[in-house]
Scaffold this active site. Structure first.
Site, PDB file in Angstrom:
ATOM      1  N   GLU A 128       5.685  -5.041   5.783  1.00 54.77           N
ATOM      2  CA  GLU A 128       6.046  -6.430   6.103  1.00 54.77           C
ATOM      3  C   GLU A 128       6.106  -7.335   4.881  1.00 54.77           C
ATOM      4  O   GLU A 128       6.963  -8.214   4.793  1.00 54.77           O
ATOM      5  CB  GLU A 128       5.086  -7.010   7.149  1.00 54.77           C
ATOM      6  CG  GLU A 128       3.624  -6.908   6.739  1.00 54.77           C
ATOM      7  CD  GLU A 128       2.699  -7.830   7.553  1.00 54.77           C
ATOM      8  OE1 GLU A 128       1.524  -7.473   7.671  1.00 54.77           O
ATOM      9  OE2 GLU A 128       3.153  -8.885   8.030  1.00 54.77           O
ATOM     10  N   MET A 143      -7.781   2.853   9.517  1.00 58.35           N
ATOM     11  CA  MET A 143      -7.053   1.654   9.087  1.00 58.35           C
ATOM     12  C   MET A 143      -6.230   1.079  10.232  1.00 58.35           C
ATOM     13  O   MET A 143      -6.082   1.703  11.288  1.00 58.35           O
ATOM     14  CB  MET A 143      -6.182   1.972   7.878  1.00 58.35           C
ATOM     15  CG  MET A 143      -6.978   2.089   6.586  1.00 58.35           C
ATOM     16  SD  MET A 143      -5.889   2.296   5.172  1.00 58.35           S
ATOM     17  CE  MET A 143      -7.092   2.215   3.823  1.00 58.35           C
ATOM     18  N   GLY A 144      -5.688  -0.073   9.986  1.00 56.25           N
ATOM     19  CA  GLY A 144      -4.913  -0.792  11.002  1.00 56.25           C
ATOM     20  C   GLY A 144      -5.484  -2.195  11.068  1.00 56.25           C
ATOM     21  O   GLY A 144      -6.401  -2.452  11.834  1.00 56.25           O
ATOM     22  N   ARG A 145      -4.929  -3.081  10.208  1.00 59.39           N
ATOM     23  CA  ARG A 145      -5.602  -4.384  10.146  1.00 59.39           C
ATOM     24  C   ARG A 145      -5.215  -5.308  11.289  1.00 59.39           C
ATOM     25  O   ARG A 145      -6.025  -6.084  11.754  1.00 59.39           O
ATOM     26  CB  ARG A 145      -5.417  -5.057   8.791  1.00 59.39           C
ATOM     27  CG  ARG A 145      -4.084  -4.977   8.160  1.00 59.39           C
ATOM     28  CD  ARG A 145      -4.161  -5.585   6.767  1.00 59.39           C
ATOM     29  NE  ARG A 145      -2.919  -5.374   6.041  1.00 59.39           N
ATOM     30  CZ  ARG A 145      -2.795  -5.488   4.754  1.00 59.39           C
ATOM     31  NH1 ARG A 145      -3.826  -5.828   4.026  1.00 59.39           N
ATOM     32  NH2 ARG A 145      -1.645  -5.303   4.165  1.00 59.39           N
ATOM     33  N   GLU A 189      -9.885  -0.814  11.912  1.00 57.43           N
ATOM     34  CA  GLU A 189     -10.659  -1.737  11.062  1.00 57.43           C
ATOM     35  C   GLU A 189     -10.523  -3.201  11.482  1.00 57.43           C
ATOM     36  O   GLU A 189     -11.432  -4.002  11.278  1.00 57.43           O
ATOM     37  CB  GLU A 189     -10.209  -1.586   9.601  1.00 57.43           C
ATOM     38  CG  GLU A 189      -8.726  -1.926   9.416  1.00 57.43           C
ATOM     39  CD  GLU A 189      -8.177  -1.711   8.023  1.00 57.43           C
ATOM     40  OE1 GLU A 189      -8.953  -1.399   7.104  1.00 57.43           O
ATOM     41  OE2 GLU A 189      -6.942  -1.860   7.854  1.00 57.43           O
ATOM     42  N   GLY A 223       0.844  -1.199   0.000  1.00 59.71           N
ATOM     43  CA  GLY A 223       0.000   0.000   0.000  1.00 59.71           C
ATOM     44  C   GLY A 223       0.879   1.248   0.000  1.00 59.71           C
ATOM     45  O   GLY A 223       1.940   1.247   0.607  1.00 59.71           O
ATOM     46  N   THR A 247       4.794   2.161   6.078  1.00 59.34           N
ATOM     47  CA  THR A 247       3.396   1.731   6.222  1.00 59.34           C
ATOM     48  C   THR A 247       2.705   2.709   7.164  1.00 59.34           C
ATOM     49  O   THR A 247       3.282   3.095   8.193  1.00 59.34           O
ATOM     50  CB  THR A 247       3.211   0.300   6.776  1.00 59.34           C
ATOM     51  OG1 THR A 247       1.844   0.161   7.214  1.00 59.34           O
ATOM     52  CG2 THR A 247       4.102  -0.036   7.947  1.00 59.34           C
ATOM     53  N   ILE A 248       1.488   3.081   6.815  1.00 58.52           N
ATOM     54  CA  ILE A 248       0.765   3.973   7.725  1.00 58.52           C
ATOM     55  C   ILE A 248       0.427   3.249   9.030  1.00 58.52           C
ATOM     56  O   ILE A 248       0.139   3.879  10.027  1.00 58.52           O
ATOM     57  CB  ILE A 248      -0.517   4.557   7.075  1.00 58.52           C
ATOM     58  CG1 ILE A 248      -1.532   3.468   6.760  1.00 58.52           C
ATOM     59  CG2 ILE A 248      -0.179   5.389   5.863  1.00 58.52           C
ATOM     60  CD1 ILE A 248      -2.936   4.009   6.518  1.00 58.52           C
ATOM     61  N   ASP A 249       0.465   1.899   9.005  1.00 56.12           N
ATOM     62  CA  ASP A 249       0.072   1.131  10.197  1.00 56.12           C
ATOM     63  C   ASP A 249       1.108   1.179  11.333  1.00 56.12           C
ATOM     64  O   ASP A 249       0.789   0.844  12.468  1.00 56.12           O
ATOM     65  CB  ASP A 249      -0.168  -0.340   9.828  1.00 56.12           C
ATOM     66  CG  ASP A 249      -1.433  -0.528   9.004  1.00 56.12           C
ATOM     67  OD1 ASP A 249      -2.099   0.475   8.696  1.00 56.12           O
ATOM     68  OD2 ASP A 249      -1.748  -1.688   8.663  1.00 56.12           O
TER      69      ASP A 249
HETATM   70  O1  F6P Z   1      -1.028  -1.905   4.981  1.00 56.25           O
HETATM   71  C1  F6P Z   1      -1.526  -0.645   5.075  1.00 56.25           C
HETATM   72  C2  F6P Z   1      -3.012  -0.602   4.832  1.00 56.25           C
HETATM   73  O2  F6P Z   1      -3.343   0.752   4.676  1.00 56.25           O
HETATM   74  C3  F6P Z   1      -3.861  -1.256   5.923  1.00 56.25           C
HETATM   75  O3  F6P Z   1      -4.065  -0.443   7.039  1.00 56.25           O
HETATM   76  C4  F6P Z   1      -5.123  -1.547   5.176  1.00 56.25           C
HETATM   77  O4  F6P Z   1      -5.847  -2.604   5.733  1.00 56.25           O
HETATM   78  C5  F6P Z   1      -4.637  -1.923   3.817  1.00 56.25           C
HETATM   79  O5  F6P Z   1      -3.398  -1.281   3.654  1.00 56.25           O
HETATM   80  C6  F6P Z   1      -5.589  -1.534   2.714  1.00 56.25           C
HETATM   81  O6  F6P Z   1      -5.052  -1.955   1.519  1.00 56.25           O
HETATM   82  P1  F6P Z   1      -5.649  -1.617   0.075  1.00 56.25           P
HETATM   83  O7  F6P Z   1      -5.088  -0.286  -0.318  1.00 56.25           O
HETATM   84  O8  F6P Z   1      -5.158  -2.718  -0.773  1.00 56.25           O
HETATM   85  O9  F6P Z   1      -7.118  -1.520   0.213  1.00 56.25           O
END
Ligand code: F6P
Length: 342
Positions: free
Chosen positions: A103, A169-171, A222, A10, A125-127
């Site tokens: 990652e 976000m933040g899976r 999320e 991402g 990563t924004i996470d």
């Molecule tokens: O890995 C960063 C992230 O922004 C997560 O927080 C999020 O779940 C995911 O990417 C969303 O990915 P995509 O842009 O493929 O929807």
């Protein structure tokens, strides 16, 4: 010497600042030729390259996204195409690759480094869930946008005496929710590391009502899940790295609050707004420092590692200590935030 650079996974605000720094120092100080690899590992599989010079990278510091594009291509899945990558690296005379990623991208970088690819990683990563570094670039921007959003939601929640849920976000980790929630004065913060109890959230809302605060703002990552159930998914399909798509937990919570305590709720999903656009000053500086450190490591011939920040010092960490794990939220920090709940 020719050095390739790619961004995978991402996007995150600050990628272009890294590219600019790598080109600036690589060209001016080391006299390197810098080659941009398009769309992450896919560009290395397809030998899709562009030349990056000082002109090409001028003016990109404040720009969001990636001038190279990005993808979630995994060269090890569904088929193992690592040899194709190694051949393309050799055929195009690349002496090293700088991989900007989270990652997944750095996991691939680690595997390829074991096959002999001279690679340096840059944590993106924004996470903010990568081990070995206090901060990934992009995170500060996401937190700033989510904080501003919480400020805006507060005024409308208060005017209408509603509960508003903000889904960020933040899976797998709740860093964005926690830091934005703390900075934005959220009344409850829900993170993947701590399954939530809907009744407890309802109690927070009721407690606030009992002391004359007839509005509440809740922030939820999320990937947060209810104690009694599973994560809420947008779709079940998995990407090439095995990730599902999260989305919808905010609506689940909103509906449950309305049903259980008959209080009007609204839900806002921040989505990709927190990932697009210009990086904050913090992220521009961090990304610039990372880019300079990455090209310095290339110059020193130090490969198989990632640059990072610990305290305010830029460090290099072996990729083996970064991949296959996750930096989860410090629960003591979460406890501190919870003093302000309710
Ligand atoms: O890995 C960063 C992230 O922004 C997560 O927080 C999020 O779940 C995911 O990417 C969303 O990915 P995509 O842009 O493929 O929807």
């Amino acid at each position: 010497m020719k050095v390739g650079i790619l961004s995978g996974g991402g996007d995150a605000p600050g990628i272009n600042a890294v590219i600019r720094a790598v080109v600036k120092k690589g060209v001016q100080t080391y006299d390197y030729e810098i080659v941009g690899i398009k769309n992450g590992w896919r560009g290395l599989l397809e030998a899709d390259f562009i030349v990056l010079d000082l002109d090409e990278t001028s003016g990109i510091l404040p720009r969001g996204g990636s001038i190279l594009g990005t993808s979630r291509t995994n060269p090890f899945k569904p088929k193992n195409k690592a040899q194709q990558i190694m051949r393309n690296v050799e055929d195009s005379d690349l002496s090293a690759v700088v991989a900007i990623g989270g990652e997944d991208t750095l996991g691939v970088a680690f595997k390829l480094s074991k096959l002999g690819l001279p690679v340096v990683g840059v944590p993106k990563t924004i996470d903010n869930d990568l081990c070995g570094t206090d901060y990934t670039f992009g995170f500060n921007t996401a937190v700033s946008i989510a904080t501003e959003t919480l400020d805006r939601l507060h005024t409308t929640a208060e005017s209408h005496q509603r509960v508003i849920i903000l889904e960020v976000m933040g899976r797998y980790t709740g860093w964005i929710a926690l830091e934005a929630g703390l900075a934005g004065g959220a009344d409850a913060i829900l993170i993947p590391e701590k399954p939530f109890d809907i009744d407890e959230i309802c109690n927070v809302v009721k407690h606030r009502q009992s002391r004359g605060k007839d509005f509440s703002v809740v922030v939820v990552a999320e990937g947060a899940k209810p104690k009694e159930g599973k994560e809420i998914l947008y779709s079940k399909g998995r990407d090439a790295f095995g990730h599902v798509r999260f989305g919808g937990v905010g609506y689940y919570i909103g509906r449950e609050i309305e049903r259980r305590i008959n209080t009007e709720t609204r839900v806002a999903v921040l989505g990709h707004l927190q990932r697009g656009g210009s990086p904050t000053a913090f992220d521009r500086i961090l990304a610039t420092r990372y880019g300079i450190a990455a090209i310095d490591l290339v110059h020193q011939g130090e490969y198989g590692c990632m640059v990072g920040i610990q305290g305010n010092k830029i460090v290099s960490i072996p990729l083996k200590d970064v991949v296959g794990k996750r930096k989860t939220v410090d629960l003591e920090f979460y406890e501190l935030a919870s003093i302000f709940f309710g």
